[in-house]
Design a protein around this motif. Structure first.
Motif, PDB file in Angstrom:
ATOM      1  N   UNK A   1       0.807  -1.214   0.000  1.00  0.00           N
ATOM      2  CA  UNK A   1       0.000   0.000   0.000  1.00  0.00           C
ATOM      3  C   UNK A   1       0.842   1.267   0.000  1.00  0.00           C
ATOM      4  N   UNK A   2       0.210   2.360   0.334  1.00  0.00           N
ATOM      5  CA  UNK A   2       0.848   3.676   0.315  1.00  0.00           C
ATOM      6  C   UNK A   2       1.766   3.816   1.530  1.00  0.00           C
ATOM      7  N   UNK A   3       3.044   4.103   1.289  1.00  0.00           N
ATOM      8  CA  UNK A   3       4.026   4.233   2.380  1.00  0.00           C
ATOM      9  C   UNK A   3       4.279   5.688   2.779  1.00  0.00           C
ATOM     10  N   UNK A   4       3.534   6.639   2.189  1.00  0.00           N
ATOM     11  CA  UNK A   4       3.765   8.055   2.474  1.00  0.00           C
ATOM     12  C   UNK A   4       3.574   8.348   3.961  1.00  0.00           C
ATOM     13  N   UNK A   5       4.565   8.946   4.644  1.00  0.00           N
ATOM     14  CA  UNK A   5       4.401   9.288   6.057  1.00  0.00           C
ATOM     15  C   UNK A   5       3.210  10.221   6.276  1.00  0.00           C
TER      16      UNK A   5
ATOM     17  N   UNK B   1       7.641   5.917   7.166  1.00  0.00           N
ATOM     18  CA  UNK B   1       7.847   6.103   8.606  1.00  0.00           C
ATOM     19  C   UNK B   1       8.432   4.832   9.186  1.00  0.00           C
ATOM     20  N   UNK B   2       9.384   4.991  10.095  1.00  0.00           N
ATOM     21  CA  UNK B   2      10.060   3.819  10.641  1.00  0.00           C
ATOM     22  C   UNK B   2      10.631   4.142  12.009  1.00  0.00           C
ATOM     23  N   UNK B   3      10.572   3.177  12.914  1.00  0.00           N
ATOM     24  CA  UNK B   3      11.211   3.346  14.217  1.00  0.00           C
ATOM     25  C   UNK B   3      12.688   3.015  14.094  1.00  0.00           C
ATOM     26  N   UNK B   4      13.479   3.619  14.967  1.00  0.00           N
ATOM     27  CA  UNK B   4      14.925   3.410  14.939  1.00  0.00           C
ATOM     28  C   UNK B   4      15.426   3.264  16.358  1.00  0.00           C
ATOM     29  N   UNK B   5      16.562   2.622  16.525  1.00  0.00           N
ATOM     30  CA  UNK B   5      17.131   2.444  17.848  1.00  0.00           C
ATOM     31  C   UNK B   5      17.527   3.753  18.500  1.00  0.00           C
ATOM     32  N   UNK B   6      17.821   4.764  17.696  1.00  0.00           N
ATOM     33  CA  UNK B   6      18.267   6.049  18.254  1.00  0.00           C
ATOM     34  C   UNK B   6      17.301   7.182  17.980  1.00  0.00           C
ATOM     35  N   UNK B   7      16.282   6.951  17.169  1.00  0.00           N
ATOM     36  CA  UNK B   7      15.342   8.020  16.856  1.00  0.00           C
ATOM     37  C   UNK B   7      13.989   7.419  16.503  1.00  0.00           C
ATOM     38  N   UNK B   8      13.040   7.466  17.455  1.00  0.00           N
ATOM     39  CA  UNK B   8      11.695   7.008  17.166  1.00  0.00           C
ATOM     40  C   UNK B   8      11.066   7.910  16.111  1.00  0.00           C
ATOM     41  N   UNK B   9      10.144   7.348  15.338  1.00  0.00           N
ATOM     42  CA  UNK B   9       9.411   8.126  14.345  1.00  0.00           C
ATOM     43  C   UNK B   9      10.320   8.779  13.318  1.00  0.00           C
TER      44      UNK B   9
ATOM     45  N   UNK C   1      15.744  10.509   8.601  1.00  0.00           N
ATOM     46  CA  UNK C   1      15.549  11.849   9.148  1.00  0.00           C
ATOM     47  C   UNK C   1      14.716  11.762  10.424  1.00  0.00           C
ATOM     48  N   UNK C   2      15.043  12.607  11.393  1.00  0.00           N
ATOM     49  CA  UNK C   2      14.285  12.626  12.645  1.00  0.00           C
ATOM     50  C   UNK C   2      14.386  14.006  13.293  1.00  0.00           C
ATOM     51  N   UNK C   3      13.452  14.285  14.224  1.00  0.00           N
ATOM     52  CA  UNK C   3      13.469  15.494  15.053  1.00  0.00           C
ATOM     53  C   UNK C   3      13.599  16.765  14.220  1.00  0.00           C
ATOM     54  N   UNK C   4      12.777  16.882  13.181  1.00  0.00           N
ATOM     55  CA  UNK C   4      12.787  18.082  12.343  1.00  0.00           C
ATOM     56  C   UNK C   4      11.984  19.170  13.047  1.00  0.00           C
TER      57      UNK C   4
ATOM     58  N   UNK D   1      17.495  19.456  12.641  1.00  0.00           N
ATOM     59  CA  UNK D   1      17.085  18.078  12.402  1.00  0.00           C
ATOM     60  C   UNK D   1      18.243  17.135  12.714  1.00  0.00           C
ATOM     61  N   UNK D   2      17.922  15.866  12.823  1.00  0.00           N
ATOM     62  CA  UNK D   2      18.918  14.803  12.917  1.00  0.00           C
ATOM     63  C   UNK D   2      18.788  13.938  11.675  1.00  0.00           C
ATOM     64  N   UNK D   3      19.921  13.453  11.188  1.00  0.00           N
ATOM     65  CA  UNK D   3      19.861  12.526  10.076  1.00  0.00           C
ATOM     66  C   UNK D   3      21.019  11.548  10.135  1.00  0.00           C
ATOM     67  N   UNK D   4      20.769  10.403   9.570  1.00  0.00           N
ATOM     68  CA  UNK D   4      21.791   9.364   9.464  1.00  0.00           C
ATOM     69  C   UNK D   4      21.849   8.957   7.999  1.00  0.00           C
ATOM     70  N   UNK D   5      22.911   9.382   7.329  1.00  0.00           N
ATOM     71  CA  UNK D   5      23.090   9.069   5.909  1.00  0.00           C
ATOM     72  C   UNK D   5      23.973   7.832   5.807  1.00  0.00           C
ATOM     73  N   UNK D   6      23.388   6.735   5.402  1.00  0.00           N
ATOM     74  CA  UNK D   6      24.141   5.485   5.288  1.00  0.00           C
ATOM     75  C   UNK D   6      24.852   5.350   3.944  1.00  0.00           C
ATOM     76  N   UNK D   7      24.229   5.866   2.891  1.00  0.00           N
ATOM     77  CA  UNK D   7      24.830   5.740   1.563  1.00  0.00           C
ATOM     78  C   UNK D   7      24.411   6.909   0.689  1.00  0.00           C
ATOM     79  N   UNK D   8      25.391   7.533   0.042  1.00  0.00           N
ATOM     80  CA  UNK D   8      25.129   8.623  -0.886  1.00  0.00           C
ATOM     81  C   UNK D   8      24.855   8.066  -2.279  1.00  0.00           C
ATOM     82  N   UNK D   9      23.927   8.665  -3.036  1.00  0.00           N
ATOM     83  CA  UNK D   9      23.601   8.133  -4.358  1.00  0.00           C
ATOM     84  C   UNK D   9      24.549   8.570  -5.463  1.00  0.00           C
ATOM     85  N   UNK D  10      25.513   9.433  -5.157  1.00  0.00           N
ATOM     86  CA  UNK D  10      26.471   9.875  -6.170  1.00  0.00           C
ATOM     87  C   UNK D  10      27.891   9.709  -5.656  1.00  0.00           C
ATOM     88  N   UNK D  11      28.799   9.352  -6.561  1.00  0.00           N
ATOM     89  CA  UNK D  11      30.228   9.339  -6.242  1.00  0.00           C
ATOM     90  C   UNK D  11      30.932  10.493  -6.937  1.00  0.00           C
TER      91      UNK D  11
END
Length: 388
Positions: free
Chosen positions: A200-204, A221-229, A374-377, A258-268
């Motif tokens: 279905x629709x995953x739009x937060x 939307x997803x829960x995280x160990x360091x940032x809920x919601x 992304x979290x705590x915006x 805001x807080x963010x965790x960037x695991x992988x960049x889409x450009x090199x």
């Protein structure tokens, strides 16, 4: 001159990469449309009566402007599934092409245009009228009726084709697809479409996609160990802009954090050229129609600012690099920007209000993976505070 040199350097790098992949047989091969057509037609031929009302095949050349009739006239409430294969090149030497979910758009009668989130898409007709299809890139939509921003001659630069199978069902699409799946499948296409419908629709909640880029399943939307919601962004070969209305006075104290965790960049590669303009960012739109977008660059120095290189976004969007390189990837980082000062420094006299916050993901050009949370915006000024 520096801009032209950068463009040529990036284009040269992409050409060498494409050539190397071809020599090593690592290129994603062009689809075999005859094989696709034969396999899907075989499934259609096996389907028992009472499942499919009718179907049509359509070849949509990549250099054809919108809109092209499918041969099917829909009635309100009709359930449709479309399966697509093919490839439309923006540049074949550089191996730049858009996924069909982004490239091919739909229109029913006088209704609004829309696109799917995958190369297959099922929907219920909201209006009656002819079902039409149209190429998106390299143009852009002027309005929801499917008029274009640029002259249609721009499509002449595109190469390739999309082959579309349109099926109108007697019953709900997901039921029919499950019955059809019991007869077989081709490259997991039926199963994939069933899974897409089930998810279905995953739009937060509270957010929506920018209409002219279209709906996507990039953000959820997803829960995280360091940032809920947190809002999790995963992209590869797609693009999406998620927006939320805010409406706040822009004064000298207006900030976004805001807080963010960037695991992988889409450009090199440096992201300030058209063929390498893949990135993940958070942006703020102002009441003058412009936006400033903060992103993590793969190579450009922190503090670099530039106008968007895409022709349809020049003069609208301004990019600012706030982190760069691989150091810190995979870690949660806290950011804070004064919007008044940044606008004044990079874009000129600040406007009166902030109207929206955006989350942007683009991986359409190089088709690499991008992954970010992304979290705590929080947006605030001297009078108010808004937690997104």
């Amino acid at each position: 001159m520096p801009g032209i040199i950068n463009d040529l350097t990036v284009a040269g790098t992409l050409f060498l990469r494409a050539s190397a992949r071809k020599l090593l047989s690592k290129n994603n091969p062009e689809p075999d449309l005859d094989k696709y057509s034969t396999a899907m037609q075989s499934l259609l031929d096996q389907t028992p009566e009472g499942l499919i009302k009718d179907y049509e095949w359509l070849d949509l050349p990549g250099n054809r402007p919108p809109w092209m009739a499918s041969g099917i006239n829909l009635k309100t409430g009709d359930e449709i599934s479309c399966f697509m294969d093919g490839r439309v090149f923006a540049s074949k030497p550089l191996d730049i092409w858009l996924g069909l979910a982004l490239q091919v758009w739909y229109k029913v009668g006088d209704g609004d245009i829309f696109r799917g989130t995958h190369s297959s898409h099922s929907f219920v007709a909201k209006e009656s009228g002819p079902l039409q299809f149209g190429n998106y890139f390299p143009n852009d939509w002027e309005n929801l009726q499917g008029e274009r921003q640029q002259d249609d001659k721009i499509y002449q630069s595109s190469r390739g084709m999309s082959r579309i199978l349109i099926i109108r069902w007697h019953k709900p699409a997901v039921e029919c697809l499950r019955e059809m799946l019991s007869l077989g499948d081709f490259e997991g296409r039926l199963k994939s479409e069933i899974n897409r419908i089930d998810i279905g629709d995953t739009t937060p909640k509270g957010w929506s996609y920018l209409w002219n880029i279209g709906q996507s399943n990039i953000f959820r939307k997803q829960s995280s160990g360091t940032a809920d919601d947190c809002i999790h962004c995963q992209t590869q070969g797609d693009t999406g802009i998620l927006q939320k209305e805010v409406d706040m006075i822009l004064d000298e104290q207006t900030e976004i954090s805001w807080k963010w965790c960037v695991d992988q960049l889409p450009s090199t590669l440096r992201e300030d050229t058209v063929p390498s303009h893949d990135y993940l960012s958070i942006a703020i739109e102002f009441d003058n129609g412009r936006d400033i977008t903060y992103y993590w660059s793969s190579t450009l120095p922190v503090g670099t600012g530039y106008d968007c290189p895409l022709p349809n976004w020049k003069g609208k969007e301004y990019h600012v690099v706030i982190r760069s390189g691989k150091e810190g990837l995979g870690e949660w980082k806290e950011e804070r920007r004064n919007l008044f000062e940044d606008y004044k420094q990079y874009m000129g006299e600040p406007p009166a209000r902030v109207v929206r916050v955006w989350l942007i993901a683009n991986s359409a050009f190089q088709r690499n993976k991008g992954d970010c949370k992304y979290a705590h915006i929080v947006l605030h000024n001297a009078q108010s505070l808004k937690v997104l």
